[in-house]
Design an enzyme around this catalytic site. Structure first.
Site, mmCIF file in Angstrom:
data_model
loop_
_atom_site.group_PDB
_atom_site.id
_atom_site.type_symbol
_atom_site.label_atom_id
_atom_site.label_comp_id
_atom_site.label_asym_id
_atom_site.label_seq_id
_atom_site.Cartn_x
_atom_site.Cartn_y
_atom_site.Cartn_z
ATOM 1 C CB CYS A 2 -4.653 -2.356 -12.137
ATOM 2 S SG CYS A 2 -3.897 -0.757 -12.457
ATOM 3 N NE ARG A 27 -4.141 -7.409 -9.192
ATOM 4 C CZ ARG A 27 -3.596 -8.421 -9.864
ATOM 5 N NH1 ARG A 27 -3.632 -9.636 -9.367
ATOM 6 N NH2 ARG A 27 -3.020 -8.226 -11.027
ATOM 7 C CD1 TRP A 74 -0.870 1.380 -7.006
ATOM 8 C CD2 TRP A 74 0.418 1.558 -8.825
ATOM 9 N NE1 TRP A 74 0.405 1.679 -6.586
ATOM 10 C CE2 TRP A 74 1.214 1.801 -7.678
ATOM 11 C CE3 TRP A 74 1.023 1.613 -10.076
ATOM 12 C CZ2 TRP A 74 2.578 2.088 -7.757
ATOM 13 C CZ3 TRP A 74 2.370 1.905 -10.163
ATOM 14 C CH2 TRP A 74 3.134 2.144 -9.007
ATOM 15 C CG ASN A 98 -3.305 -4.876 -14.517
ATOM 16 O OD1 ASN A 98 -2.552 -3.939 -14.293
ATOM 17 N ND2 ASN A 98 -3.118 -6.073 -14.004
ATOM 18 N N GLY A 99 -2.220 -2.645 -16.957
ATOM 19 C CA GLY A 99 -1.023 -2.658 -17.788
ATOM 20 C C GLY A 99 -0.710 -1.272 -18.312
ATOM 21 C CD GLU A 480 12.325 -8.343 3.758
ATOM 22 O OE1 GLU A 480 11.143 -8.612 4.032
ATOM 23 O OE2 GLU A 480 12.669 -7.861 2.653
ATOM 24 C CE LYS A 484 8.389 -7.289 4.597
ATOM 25 N NZ LYS A 484 9.019 -7.184 3.265
ATOM 26 C CD GLU A 487 8.010 -3.184 1.375
ATOM 27 O OE1 GLU A 487 7.774 -3.589 0.236
ATOM 28 O OE2 GLU A 487 8.122 -3.952 2.356
ATOM 29 C CG HIS A 503 34.667 0.577 4.090
ATOM 30 N ND1 HIS A 503 35.954 0.803 3.665
ATOM 31 C CD2 HIS A 503 34.713 -0.564 4.826
ATOM 32 C CE1 HIS A 503 36.742 -0.159 4.097
ATOM 33 N NE2 HIS A 503 36.008 -1.010 4.808
ATOM 34 C CE LYS A 603 1.530 -9.735 -1.730
ATOM 35 N NZ LYS A 603 2.513 -9.716 -0.628
#
Length: 608
Positions: A2, A27, A74, A98-99, A480, A484, A487, A503, A603
């Site tokens: 947001c 964001r 968001w 926001n929150g 990572e 990526k 995402e 395994h 973000k």
């Protein structure tokens, strides 16, 4: 997540609000809106989706006014829709938020019982109703906001605009950041300095529990106890020019190619190459010789940087390291003492879980530090010592340059800790500093592999799942790489320690499964190659990221190659991060996904 912006201006603010919101797109958001005071009356325009939809709504039905608030949402409570988009307008007040208001259900039931008409699925609407009730009872706007803030549980940054109050805006923060910008005859609110960068570089950050009453002449700030307080004004280094993609197609491409420069800037703060020593300001606040362990904690890609840092601290400083996701550490009541150094990693410095974990460790008596890209952030301010990464604003949601700068700081810290603990002698420290100083040059060379990566990305884009394998510090890089790819391209991917292949994950291998293997030619190269051969024997499609020696030593295995320069083991994870980023980026570009703003992601995660 947001974004909030507010302007008490001297001319029409609607276009300026939208421009400021564009600087908050990084964001993450799925709807947007603005509200202004047009001839003293609240007017509002909202739209689902990208800001271009809001611009179209404003072009079709413009609104005037010199005072206004704007928001990128968001979705949390209630799906993305025009109805759920902010600002929320009830009676004589408009609000952006926001929150998360955790007790909103109880508050909603209360206001419904009093006859309020609830129109949305959001938690924010109840805030507008509560303030409007106070206004209807005869309270002034400032008194109304002061009355309802103690009733809100959870995290929030709020900005209010009121009917008939052309020269008034009220903001509040608890758990979510909010900044005040000072202009010439104008006053601004914003989620961060980036949103305010076109207007001013004079910034005041509200502290936890603060709320502020703003006019064009200035601002009065109150703490949680409603006592008037002074908060310092600082000069922001963020400039609006940094929000430009330049000649690159995406911010991610720009930010990947900035890595040699920003890693160099970061290292210049932490090492002295001519003296061949680590030179870290504030290191005396950490008793590396006396502490018994380091606690490393972060979220997302920052957590993976911490995993690599664990290898370095344990090898070069012989310091035991415990590592945990911040979202787990904050709740599991881990034993923490004054013999611990707790180090937290966050690009934004506002990550809610990381901040809560920091506060827990501080409460338990540990010395706390942070690696943060935003020095004015809450996490930086609440740390006993903080180490700034010099990545500059990172706009793409998927972290690239912030990640490698975090690694640069962790590496320098591990070297200095090793020297202070007597694990490293002067010559060993000097050799490691020489190696760190070479990182920007190696990063330049690594970026040159991009042309070889593009055709491999085309192949990878046809997959539905992928595996990433690595050993030692390349194991966190495998995690990572998988993160990526997920995402950016929405391809399912998993990272594994290469030794764990037998395994369980080997059951997934067939002729449709691409396997990305991170294997520089080091002391464990042969072990990793044996795992790669097991993949090849089962028809898996291998992409090997290695150096020339590794390529020559694996000629008997069918594979695609990404060849990097011969890099010292110590800095290999920083350099090998670059092809991992490029591979995910070009796969996503080929598939046509939104590289800079992947679906469902934000973000800065300022709520749980």
């Amino acid at each position: 997540m947001c974004g909030i912006v507010g302007i008490l201006g001297l001319g029409d603010v609607a276009p300026r609000l939208v421009d400021a919101l564009k600087r908050l797109e990084y964001r993450g958001y799925d709807s947007a809106g603005v509200a202004t005071l047009e001839n003293g009356k609240l007017a509002r325009r909202r739209a689902e989706g990208k800001l271009r939809n809001l611009e179209a709504a404003l072009e079709k039905t413009p609104i005037g006014g010199t005072s206004g608030i704007g928001h990128t949402r968001w979705a949390t409570h209630g799906g993305p829709s025009v109805m759920n988009a902010h600002p929320h307008l009830t009676g004589h007040v408009a609000v952006v938020h926001n929150g998360i208001i955790e007790n909103y259900l109880a508050l909603r039931d209360e206001i419904k019982a009093a006859g309020a008409d609830i129109l949305t699925e959001t938690d924010t609407e109840v805030v507008a109703h509560l303030v409007n009730e106070q206004l209807a009872s005869g309270l002034a706007p400032q008194e109304a906001v002061a009355a309802i803030l103690p009733r809100l549980n959870g995290a929030f940054a709020l900005a209010f605009l009121f009917d008939g109050a052309e020269d008034l805006m009220i903001g509040a923060r608890k758990g979510s950041p909010l900044a005040i910008g000072h202009g010439d005859g104008e006053l601004y609110f914003g989620s961060d300095a980036i949103a305010l960068s076109p207007f001013t570089d004079r910034i005041t950050y509200l502290e936890e529990g603060d709320w502020a009453v703003a006019t064009r002449a200035g601002v009065t700030i109150y703490n949680e106890s409603n006592e008037e307080v002074c908060r310092p004004e600082s000069k922001s280094s963020v400039t609006s020019s940094l929000m430009d993609k330049g000649n690159y197609r995406h911010f991610m491409a720009k930010e990947m190619h900035e890595q040699p420069e920003v890693i160099g800037h970061t290292l210049s703060r932490y090492i002295n190459p001519s003296a061949r020593k680590a030179a870290i300001e504030g290191i005396d606040l950490v008793d590396f010789a006396g502490i018994q362990r380091i606690i490393l904690s972060a979220c997302g890609t920052g957590y993976l940087a911490a995993l690599i840092g664990k290898y370095w601290f344990e090898k070069y400083a012989r310091l035991p390291v415990e590592i945990d996701f911040a979202s787990e550490l904050r709740y599991r009541e881990a034993p923490v003492s004054d013999k611990d150094f707790a180090l937290f990693i966050s690009q934004s410095g506002e990550t809610a879980d990381t901040l809560a974990a920091l506060r827990y460790c501080k409460q338990e008596g540990a010395r706390v530090g942070s690696i943060v890209n935003v020095p004015e952030s809450t996490i930086a301010r609440e740390s006993d010592v903080f180490f700034q990464t010099m990545a500059g604003p990172e706009i793409c949601v998927a972290s690239t340059k912030a990640f490698t700068c975090q690694l640069a700081v962790l590496a320098a810290l591990a070297v200095q800790a090793g020297r202070l603990r007597g694990v490293l002698n002067e010559e060993q420290e000097g050799a490691l500093i020489d190696t760190l100083a070479s990182v920007p040059g190696y990063a330049v060379q690594a970026l040159k592999c991009e042309s070889a990566i593009e055709p491999l990305a085309h192949k990878l884009s046809r997959a539905t799942s992928a595996l990433y394998l690595g050993r030692n510090t390349n194991f966190p890089l495998a995690l990572e790489g998988a993160l990526k790819l997920k995402e950016l391209s929405y391809i399912h991917a998993e990272g594994y320690a290469a030794g764990e292949l037998k395994h369980g994950p080997i059951a997934l291998i067939d002729e449709t499964m691409p396997v990305v293997v991170l294997a520089p030619y080091d002391g464990i190269f042969e072990k990793t190659v044996s795992n790669m051969q097991e993949v090849a024997a089962r028809g898996g499609k291998i992409i090997l990221i290695t150096d020339q020696k590794g390529a020559d030593a694996s000629v008997d295995t069918e594979k695609d190659l990404i060849v990097l320069p011969d890099v010292p083991d110590f800095i290999a994870p920083i350099i090998y991060a670059i092809p991992v980023q490029l591979l995910a980026y070009h796969t996503a570009v080929f598939m046509g996904t939104d590289v800079d703003q992947p679906r469902n992601l934000a973000k800065s995660v300022t709520v749980e």
